[in-house]
Design a protein around this motif. Structure first.
Motif, PDB file in Angstrom:
ATOM      1  N   THR A 106       0.814  -1.220   0.000  1.00 14.36           N
ATOM      2  CA  THR A 106       0.000   0.000   0.000  1.00 14.36           C
ATOM      3  C   THR A 106       0.847   1.269   0.000  1.00 14.36           C
ATOM      4  O   THR A 106       0.391   2.312  -0.465  1.00 14.36           O
ATOM      5  N   ASP A 107       2.078   1.180   0.513  1.00 16.78           N
ATOM      6  CA  ASP A 107       2.934   2.366   0.530  1.00 16.78           C
ATOM      7  C   ASP A 107       3.251   2.847  -0.886  1.00 16.78           C
ATOM      8  O   ASP A 107       3.473   4.045  -1.111  1.00 16.78           O
ATOM      9  N   ALA A 160       0.443   4.985  -1.858  1.00 18.09           N
ATOM     10  CA  ALA A 160       0.538   6.241  -1.108  1.00 18.09           C
ATOM     11  C   ALA A 160       1.553   7.169  -1.761  1.00 18.09           C
ATOM     12  O   ALA A 160       1.340   8.385  -1.848  1.00 18.09           O
ATOM     13  N   LEU A 183       0.424   6.620   8.802  1.00 19.31           N
ATOM     14  CA  LEU A 183      -0.784   7.298   8.343  1.00 19.31           C
ATOM     15  C   LEU A 183      -0.755   8.776   8.697  1.00 19.31           C
ATOM     16  O   LEU A 183      -1.220   9.616   7.919  1.00 19.31           O
ATOM     17  N   PHE A 216       1.378  10.590   6.102  1.00 22.79           N
ATOM     18  CA  PHE A 216       0.671  10.680   4.817  1.00 22.79           C
ATOM     19  C   PHE A 216      -0.459  11.708   4.899  1.00 22.79           C
ATOM     20  O   PHE A 216      -0.640  12.517   3.979  1.00 22.79           O
ATOM     21  N   THR A 217      -1.217  11.689   5.994  1.00 21.27           N
ATOM     22  CA  THR A 217      -2.318  12.645   6.166  1.00 21.27           C
ATOM     23  C   THR A 217      -1.800  14.075   6.222  1.00 21.27           C
ATOM     24  O   THR A 217      -2.371  14.978   5.592  1.00 21.27           O
TER      25      THR A 217
END
Length: 300
Positions: A175-176, A179, A270, A273-274
């Motif tokens: 998933t990275d 992202a 997270l 990333f957020t």
């Protein structure tokens, strides 16, 4: 029904339909330009050819594949965002189509939003195509390594085999990676909005592109320069004010560089990333609003 009521549907203060129409027309115009296909084909070819890299350990192979592919997407999207956005207003002014659009009447903020939306849509489609190819190349290489590992360790204990397979999966598609692609898209959106802002007061496309090249370089170097200067004993309040002004005017593009962490296999929290996503959205909104304000004051 009065005459004012009859005219109201045609002269609404805000219309998503008008913005969508301008965005669709902008997307069509941009896809007809050769530079778009040159950049896209180059990016796709670079990602596709990464599968033929020399054979190292699977960790090194996956790292090189991610580095080449994400780097190609970052460079492609940045160039496309700057080149495509730089000519939006000037081309419409030269073709005099802007006068026809604004005379419909279309509010200027809808015109700017529609133009920017068309560029962002083009960036999204292009990056999606490159991301699909990248994911496919990485997935098939991961499956090939899994098969080779299973065949070579068919006589090993099951626990040892599972550990080896999990190590391959951890270094492969995760998933990275997606992202990282999302952050690359946000960085391209930021550059597109800022280029559009510069183009509202620029006189030529060359001037806009030149300014954005300087902005791109400063945006990537300002974090390093800020860290270096603030560590100097002589750094006083004047240096801090100057660095603060630079940070406000020029976006910190290095904050959107998560490729190194992804290539190294570091899990992107997270929260990071957020924070990066919100920073990108903030820049896009601020630059878009500034472009609208400047465009309203532009004599046409």
């Amino acid at each position: 029904m009065s005459a004012n009521d009859q005219r109201s549907p045609k002269h609404r203060a805000f219309s998503f339909g008008r913005i969508a129409a301008i965005a669709a027309n902008t997307l069509t115009e941009l896809t007809r330009q050769r530079v778009f296909y040159v950049l896209l084909i180059f990016g796709l070819a670079l990602i596709g050819s990464s599968i033929f890299i020399a054979q190292f350990t699977f960790q090194q192979e996956f790292q090189i594949l991610k580095d080449v592919s994400l780097g190609a997407m970052s460079i492609f999207s940045s160039l496309l965002a700057i080149i495509a956005s730089a000519q939006l207003l000037s081309q419409d002014i030269d073709d005099r189509t802007i006068y026809t659009i604004l005379a419909k009447p279309v509010p200027r903020f809808e015109y700017v939003l529609g133009k920017l939306a068309g560029v962002l849509l083009l960036l999204a489609i292009s990056l999606a195509a490159m991301a699909v190819l990248f994911a496919a190349v990485l997935y098939f290489r991961e499956q090939a390594v899994l098969s080779e590992t299973t065949r070579e360790m068919n006589r090993a204990p099951q626990e040892q085999l599972n550990d080896a397979l999990n190590a391959v999966r951890g270094a492969g598609l995760n998933t990275d990676v997606f992202a990282g692609v999302a952050v690359i898209f946000l960085k391209a959106c930021l550059l597109a909005a800022l280029t559009l802002l510069v183009s509202t007061f620029a006189t030529t496309n060359i001037f806009t592109v030149t300014v954005m090249v300087f902005v791109y370089v400063i945006g990537h170097l300002q974090a390093t320069a800020r860290e270096y200067w603030l560590q100097q004993p002589s750094a006083g309040w004047a240096a801090r004010i100057f660095l603060g002004a630079i940070a406000l005017i020029f976006p910190d593009l290095q904050a959107f560089n998560l490729v190194d962490q992804i290539v190294a296999g570091v899990v992107i929290p997270l929260a990071i990333f957020t924070k990066t996503a919100l920073l990108g959205i903030f820049y896009v909104v601020i630059y878009t609003l500034a472009a609208i304000l400047v465009f309203y004051g532009k004599e046409l």
